[in-house]
Motif scaffolding. Structure first.
Motif, short mmCIF file in Angstrom:
data_model
loop_
_atom_site.label_atom_id
_atom_site.label_comp_id
_atom_site.label_asym_id
_atom_site.label_seq_id
_atom_site.Cartn_x
_atom_site.Cartn_y
_atom_site.Cartn_z
N VAL A 1 0.86 -1.19 0.00
CA VAL A 1 0.00 0.00 0.00
C VAL A 1 0.90 1.23 0.00
O VAL A 1 1.72 1.41 0.89
N GLU B 1 -1.81 6.35 -0.10
CA GLU B 1 -3.01 5.55 0.10
C GLU B 1 -3.17 5.17 1.58
O GLU B 1 -4.30 5.05 2.08
N ARG C 1 -6.69 5.77 3.71
CA ARG C 1 -7.41 4.74 4.46
C ARG C 1 -7.48 5.10 5.95
O ARG C 1 -8.46 4.77 6.62
N TYR D 1 6.57 2.71 -0.33
CA TYR D 1 5.85 1.63 0.36
C TYR D 1 6.59 1.31 1.65
O TYR D 1 7.80 1.04 1.63
N PRO E 1 -6.30 -9.09 -2.75
CA PRO E 1 -7.07 -8.11 -1.98
C PRO E 1 -8.55 -8.24 -2.26
O PRO E 1 -8.98 -8.75 -3.30
N SER F 1 -9.76 -5.06 -6.07
CA SER F 1 -8.61 -4.96 -6.97
C SER F 1 -8.23 -3.50 -7.19
O SER F 1 -9.06 -2.60 -7.02
N PRO F 2 -6.99 -3.25 -7.57
CA PRO F 2 -6.58 -1.87 -7.87
C PRO F 2 -7.44 -1.23 -8.96
O PRO F 2 -7.69 -0.02 -8.93
N GLU F 3 -7.89 -2.04 -9.91
CA GLU F 3 -8.75 -1.49 -10.96
C GLU F 3 -10.07 -0.99 -10.40
O GLU F 3 -10.57 0.08 -10.79
N GLN F 4 -10.64 -1.76 -9.47
CA GLN F 4 -11.89 -1.32 -8.84
C GLN F 4 -11.69 -0.04 -8.05
O GLN F 4 -12.52 0.87 -8.09
N THR F 5 -10.59 0.02 -7.32
CA THR F 5 -10.31 1.22 -6.54
C THR F 5 -10.17 2.43 -7.44
O THR F 5 -10.67 3.52 -7.13
N SER F 6 -9.49 2.24 -8.55
CA SER F 6 -9.31 3.37 -9.47
C SER F 6 -10.64 3.83 -10.05
O SER F 6 -10.90 5.04 -10.17
N ARG G 1 -12.69 5.97 -7.62
CA ARG G 1 -12.22 7.33 -7.40
C ARG G 1 -12.42 8.22 -8.62
O ARG G 1 -12.24 9.44 -8.50
#
Length: 808
Positions: free
Chosen positions: A212, A216, A220, A246, A257, A260-265, A268
């Protein structure tokens, strides 16, 4: 063949310097000021220890200290700047400060524990202006600098003159710098009981997640703190980092996780209006931008979260406007601010600067108004920015609590980090308290490119549990398989490698006396962050500072949830940290069990709130009046201690009547706890106890007279052993009732002093047990209070005339 060999050597020479140069050095400065002269804070020292331990696990060479005065604080910063200079450009510097923060004229200050700030004019001379040390750090052009200011608290300073603006001032980070506040600019966090603040615990939890990025991490943290405090605190951060950073890496075999990083992106970049109302609030909080909050209010004007979001908008808009004003630093800039916020949070700062610039304090009818990047505030925002201290759970606002964040925004906290026990108290001056180290998952590791810090047990055991005993200077290490070893810290540090594997080490005995002090210093050097060099010299010369009384709750006063938990900051009170269980209970006990004063007599010194009766007045102030015979005692021994002197004897006289078996098993501190509420009755005990068997309440008035005639508490105790004491005790009274009621002669038997009060048998019964002469011969039987059941104790009873007491 020779060509290949020469080529290999040349390649080795070219690669080796690059690898050495690429090694990332990590250094950190962690300071927690809690023991303020104005009143102790419950969490900053513990918070600093928790963050320091997390940074140690991440490969940082940590220097840390607690409770620094102004001189030591300045020297600690200079020491750290020297260390950063020597570390080179490939260095990551991390600064964490906890305590009281102040803002004045757009600058943030850190208050030392000895700060005496009676008015705003004292701030520059009594507190440290942080820009004086952060600017030189930025000038070193390090790889990255992380500055965490856990300082936004309602402070007790500047009670006269123009007030100070609450919270911290919004600042713009320097290049390659991230700066974070525990509460949004212009706001303060709620007063918390401890043992850790919500911000520090969330920061330690999220920082340990592998893979992370540091930016980020703080995003969080904002969501977690908002969840833990029910919206009372909204952290803030701003970053200008050129390269990703990091704190921990994630191994390839780590579980995937939840999001996924794609979902997080995509979350936002998704417009706020496209979420449902609950997720829209969390999306705005996740982005933490003024525009994101405005979009939420525009999309969901009737949502219960709108008033809360309007308060966040008001504080952020005013902070941005003031920052722009301060950057201009001209009379027209301050007039422009005052035209928007004539009674705003920074209106005093604006007029203060106008005086310094020799300009008119009020805006003239016409002048060149500055065009700000944000529109002027609507009328419904003014109510928030005009408050002296803005906290989002102010009961006057009555905001609805925010919804819990779903996994798509924030995963639940790990099980091992939900309920952290308080750390054992440090036994060395200025040393940070170090909690039990909770291991991180095996798939989370420090980045491989960092230069290993000086040997320390935490870094070598990132996947093991480490428990430190400050009393014995021993370390207990438990690996994931449950195998436990207890070793001396120096031996453990030498025998453990980075992965936590260890060679067999024989158990070492704990030193004693002067050796224990030396071992304690050695333990601190290995287990806890090292003290700054200038502070270490002072620590060797002075004893561990005593805690001060807890700070009073500040405006808004009713924000403090558990006011009496402030003594939790007095870890030194729990000094005898023999067992972690006792230590864990100490900071939490004062929350309500403040009456458990036996804890303080048990340790030989009172809790922080006790001497001034800050935390204990509700109990302490009521008990002393009940003991008129000792008006001086309450001042010296406090109420619980007033019952403590006779605790060794009086409780025995009390325990047989009230509950013969239970108190009999607890002679010591337990007796002090139980009789504390009975202390008043114990001093007037003869009256109620003797009269209760017969239901006579008249003799109660005579009882105090008899107690005054009995200065030594042993007389009361001696009355317990003879059969005459049982009439005072409820359980034994029925046996006495037979001889007492039928014949007054039986009454003279027990109380030799009862003869003067012959008119009333009940009264005589009261005075007779109070007689010292009759009871003095029986002291040996007083200590075995349990034998109160066997009445043969009468054999030793004699009347004043020397004749034995008549048989039953």
């Amino acid at each position: 063949m020779m060509k290949k060999l020469l080529f290999a050597i040349l390649l080795l020479l070219l690669v080796a310097p690059v690898d050495a140069f690429a090694a990332e050095h990590r250094i950190a400065l962690v300071i927690g000021n809690a023991n303020y002269a104005t009143g102790a804070l419950p969490t900053p020292a513990n918070d600093a220890g928790l963050i320091a331990q997390t940074l140690q696990a991440g490969g940082f060479d940590v220097t840390g200290a607690r409770d620094l005065n102004q001189e030591s604080l300045r020297q600690a910063f200079r020491d750290f700047l020297n260390k950063a200079t020597a570390s080179g450009p490939d260095t990551v510097a991390y600064i964490y400060l906890s305590g009281y923060g102040l803002q004045l004229e757009g600058e943030n200050y850190f208050a030392p524990v000895d700060a005496q700030i009676a008015s705003d004019a004292n701030v520059p001379s009594e507190a440290l202006r942080l820009s004086d040390y952060l600017k030189p750090l930025a000038a070193l052009h390090l790889k990255a600098s992380i500055v965490v200011l856990d300082l936004a608290r309602a402070n007790p300073y500047a009670k006269s003159g123009t007030p100070l603006t609450g919270g911290l001032a919004l600042v713009e980070p320097d290049p390659n710098t991230l700066i974070a506040f525990n509460a949004a600019p212009g706001t303060v966090g709620p007063n918390e009981a401890g043992p850790y603040s919500a911000y520090a615990q969330a920061l330690a939890e999220i920082s340990r997640e592998g893979g992370v990025g540091i930016d980020e991490v703080f995003t969080r943290v904002r969501l977690r703190v908002n969840q833990l405090t029910n919206g009372a605190e909204v952290p803030w951060q701003s970053a200008k980092l050129d390269t990703p950073l990091y704190l921990f890496d994630k191994a390839p075999d780590a579980p995937p996780p939840a999001v996924s990083p794609e979902q997080t992106s995509s979350i936002r970049t998704k417009p706020i209006r496209d979420f449902d109302a609950r997720d829209a609030y969390l999306a705005a909080l996740d982005r933490d931008t003024l525009q994101g909050y405005l979009d939420f209010v525009a999309a969901f004007p009737s949502d219960p979260m709108v008033p809360r979001v309007r308060a966040i908008i008001a504080a952020r808009r005013e902070a941005i406007t003031w920052r722009r004003t301060r950057n201009f630093d001209t009379p027209r800039a301050y007039w422009s601010y005052l035209r928007r916020y004539p009674r705003g949070a920074h209106s005093y700062d604006a007029r203060r600067r106008l005086r310094e610039l020799a300009a008119a304090l009020e805006p003239p009818p016409s002048f060149d108004v500055i065009e700000y990047d944000v529109p002027p505030p609507p009328p419904d925002e003014i109510v928030y920015v005009e408050r002296p201290v803005l906290v989002f759970d102010d009961p006057d606002f009555d905001f609805e609590p925010p919804p819990p964040p779903p996994v798509i925004f924030l995963p639940p906290p790990p099980v091992y980090f939900v309920d952290l026990p308080p750390p054992p108290p440090p036994l060395i001056a200025f040393m940070l308290p170090m909690p039990e180290y909770r291991p991180i998952p095996v798939w989370v590791t420090p980045p491989p490119q960092i230069a290993p810090p000086p040997a320390n047990i935490i870094y070598n055991n990132v996947h093991n549990t480490v428990v430190i005993n400050n009393t014995t200077n021993m370390v207990t290490i438990t690996n994931p398989q449950g195998q436990t070893r207890t070793v001396a810290p120096a031996v453990a540090a030498a025998s453990l490698n980075r992965t936590g594997n260890s060679a067999p080490v024989a158990r070492t005995t704990a030193p004693s006396g002067a050796g224990k002090i030396a071992a304690g210093v050695a333990t601190a050097a290995v287990l806890a962050p090292s003290l700054p060099p200038s502070v270490a010299k002072k620590a060797a010369r002075i004893p561990n500072p005593k805690p001060v009384a807890p700070a009073k709750p500040l405006a808004p006063g009713h924000v403090l949830r558990v006011q009496s938990t402030a003594p939790a900051v007095s870890p030194s009170v729990t000094g005898p940290s023999a067992s972690p269980s006792k230590i864990q209970m100490a900071p939490n006990a004062p929350a309500k069990p403040v009456p458990t004063a036996p804890g303080k007599s048990q340790l030989g010194k009172p809790l922080p709130g006790a001497p001034g009766a800050r935390g204990l007045p509700p109990v302490g102030s009521k008990v002393p009046p009940a003991s008129p015979q000792k008006k001086g005692a309450p001042a010296t021994s406090q109420v619980p201690n007033a019952g403590a002197p006779p605790a060794s004897v009086a409780p025995k006289s009390n325990t047989p009547p009230a509950a013969t078996p239970a108190p009999a098993h607890r002679p010591g501190a337990a007796n002090r706890v139980t009789p504390s509420p009975v202390v008043p009755a114990a001093k007037t005990k003869p009256a109620p106890t003797l009269t209760e068997p017969h239901g006579s309440s008249v003799p109660v008035r005579h009882a105090p007279q008899s107690t005054r005639r009995q200065p030594p508490p042993t007389h009361q105790g001696t009355r317990v052993a003879p059969t005459h004491a049982p009439p005072q005790a409820r359980p034994v009274a029925p046996q006495r009732a037979h001889p007492v009621a039928p014949k007054p002669a039986t009454h003279p038997v027990a109380p030799s002093q009862a003869h003067p009060v012959a008119p009333k048998p009940a009264a005589s019964q009261i005075r007779r047990p109070a007689a010292p002469p009759a009871t003095r011969p029986v002291p040996p039987q007083v200590r075995p209070a349990a034998p109160a059941k066997p009445k043969p104790a009468q054999r030793g009873c004699v009347l004043p005339n020397g004749k034995p007491c008549p048989p039953r």
